[in-house]
Design an enzyme around this catalytic site. Structure first.
Site, PDB file in Angstrom:
ATOM      1  N   TYR A  98       0.924  -1.148   0.038  1.00  0.00           N
ATOM      2  CA  TYR A  98       0.044   0.035  -0.023  1.00  0.00           C
ATOM      3  C   TYR A  98       0.885   1.184  -0.149  1.00  0.00           C
ATOM      4  O   TYR A  98       0.407   2.265  -0.426  1.00  0.00           O
ATOM      5  CB  TYR A  98      -0.981   0.047   1.071  1.00  0.00           C
ATOM      6  CG  TYR A  98      -2.044  -0.974   1.066  1.00  0.00           C
ATOM      7  CD1 TYR A  98      -3.314  -0.572   0.454  1.00  0.00           C
ATOM      8  CD2 TYR A  98      -2.250  -2.291   1.612  1.00  0.00           C
ATOM      9  CE1 TYR A  98      -4.353  -1.428   0.378  1.00  0.00           C
ATOM     10  CE2 TYR A  98      -3.197  -3.199   1.326  1.00  0.00           C
ATOM     11  CZ  TYR A  98      -4.348  -2.613   0.652  1.00  0.00           C
ATOM     12  OH  TYR A  98      -5.295  -3.529   0.693  1.00  0.00           O
ATOM     13  N   GLU A 140      -7.734  -7.394   5.538  1.00  0.00           N
ATOM     14  CA  GLU A 140      -7.049  -8.750   4.876  1.00  0.00           C
ATOM     15  C   GLU A 140      -6.047  -9.619   5.978  1.00  0.00           C
ATOM     16  O   GLU A 140      -6.086 -10.370   5.808  1.00  0.00           O
ATOM     17  CB  GLU A 140      -5.994  -7.907   3.985  1.00  0.00           C
ATOM     18  CG  GLU A 140      -6.692  -7.435   2.732  1.00  0.00           C
ATOM     19  CD  GLU A 140      -6.064  -6.422   1.861  1.00  0.00           C
ATOM     20  OE1 GLU A 140      -4.921  -6.270   1.925  1.00  0.00           O
ATOM     21  OE2 GLU A 140      -6.903  -5.619   1.069  1.00  0.00           O
TER      22      GLU A 140
END
Length: 398
Positions: A98, A140
């Site tokens: 990310y 996640e």
């Protein structure tokens, strides 16, 4: 929740960013793949990059998330986030990626919007990004824990134990773990990722629904070969059809996906078109195996009976359920299948019990039409669930 100082900035700039989001995401992917070519080679779907669908999906998710923060500041769009998180976990996305996305996405925003990106604007959109990213990272992490695997580490070696040609374009593969252990439980409606090494050395990944009974020691995936002439042939589906044989090994992820059959006794609508029947088969297998007496309306649409994969199995499963009905539509040759209708699926004439929960899977035009019809009939939006094969281009419309 978006901060008080960022909320008016996002409200004022969302139209500008939204208008430019296509160009922003195109620049973003160019920068990302220039810096990290391995991501295009081994993670991102090269076909969806070539036809632009991945860019549309990213644009839709960012714009939808920002809009939801403004419209419903007290809630988090968990349905949208859960769908993305499951797809990311099936691909083995790790939290540090990310930061890479952030770097190149914001470089693209500055490049496209120029002087409009003041420090105040940059700070507000930075907040939006990390609200979304941190929510996904947390979801996640939970999915990896449920799978009993480290972050990004759900891959396992599986052996092809059986192959069945269902139609000229569809083949089923039965998978067993290479170490001899049971394949493991999954929830009806989930999918797995399959990674194959292509002739150019790329290790491409695709998702396929598990179409077998969830309680078995082996899994089954059903793969449609993509070569419809409107887009590049599917790299992984073509490789599997041409090369995968009994005894071969495949790298397969743990099961993921949020289109899963909810427990209970309430009535169900399972509506599919084309290869979208695969998650419905797992649901029907589970209902039949558990002796369910739930009212179930099963709808399937296809090009023809010959193109309908698992057609006989579908009839057999519906026949095992005491309160199930089957409705079939074919664009041609419908007279070859008992009680099938010609044309597009038309659910308006079907009687649906009150409190029906609907599950949809198939091409986007089919799901849009079915969902729209169900909403007009009064089904609450939260009771209409769907699965998309490929990038979700529908996020902004939920």
């Amino acid at each position: 929740m978006l901060s008080e100082q960022s909320t008016p900035v996002i409200r004022d700039t969302l139209p500008v960013v939204g208008a430019a989001i296509g160009e922003i995401t195109e620049r973003f992917y160019e920068k990302l793949f220039d810096a990290h070519p391995e991501l295009l080679r081994d993670l991102f779907n090269r076909g969806n990059q070539a036809n632009g669908e991945q860019q549309k999906a990213l644009a839709g998710s960012i714009a939808a998330f920002a809009g939801m923060l403004l419209e419903h500041p007290e809630t988090r769009p968990d349905a949208m986030l859960a769908r993305i998180a499951n797809k990311h976990a099936s691909l083995g996305i790790a939290s540090d990626q990310y930061k890479i996305v952030h770097e190149h996405l914001f470089a693209a925003i500055v490049e496209v919007l120029g002087d409009a990106v003041t420090p105040e604007v940059a700070g507000a959109w930075d907040e939006v990004y990390w609200l979304m990213a941190n929510a996904l990272i947390a979801l996640e992490a939970g999915l990896y824990r449920q799978a009993g695997a480290p972050e990004g580490g759900t891959w396992q070696q599986m052996v092809i134990a059986g192959r069945q040609q269902e139609t000229p374009d569809v083949a089923s593969f039965t998978l067993r773990r290479a170490d001899g252990r049971p394949a493991g439980a999954f929830r009806p409606g989930q999918y797995v990722s399959v990674q194959v090494e292509l002739p150019d050395g790329a290790r491409q990944i695709r998702q396929y629904s598990l179409s077998s009974e969830p309680g078995r020691d082996e899994w089954r995936i059903t793969v449609k070969r993509v070569h419809d002439g409107t887009r590049p042939d599917g790299e992984v589906s073509t490789w599997l059809h041409e090369n995968a044989r009994v005894g071969d090994r495949l790298s397969v992820s743990a099961p993921f996906g949020d289109l899963t059959l909810a427990a209970g006794e309430g009535p169900l609508l399972l509506a599919s078109a084309g290869i979208g029947s695969t998650p419905m088969l797992a649901m029907l297998n589970d209902l039949a195996a558990t002796g369910s007496t739930r009212p179930v309306t099963v709808v399937h649409a296809d090009r023809s009976p010959a193109d309908h994969a698992h057609r006989a199995e579908l009839r057999q499963l519906v026949g095992k359920l005491p309160n199930a009905t089957l409705h079939l539509w074919y664009e041609r040759d419908a007279e070859q299948e008992p009680q099938a209708a010609t044309g597009q699926a038309d659910l308006d004439a079907l009687e649906l019990p009150e409190n029906t929960t609907a599950y949809l899977c198939g091409p986007l035009p089919f799901m849009r039409a079915v969902r729209g019809g169900l909403l007009r009939r009064g089904l609450p939006a939260q009771d209409v669930h769907y699965e998309v094969f490929g990038p979700d281009l529908w996020l902004g419309q939920q």
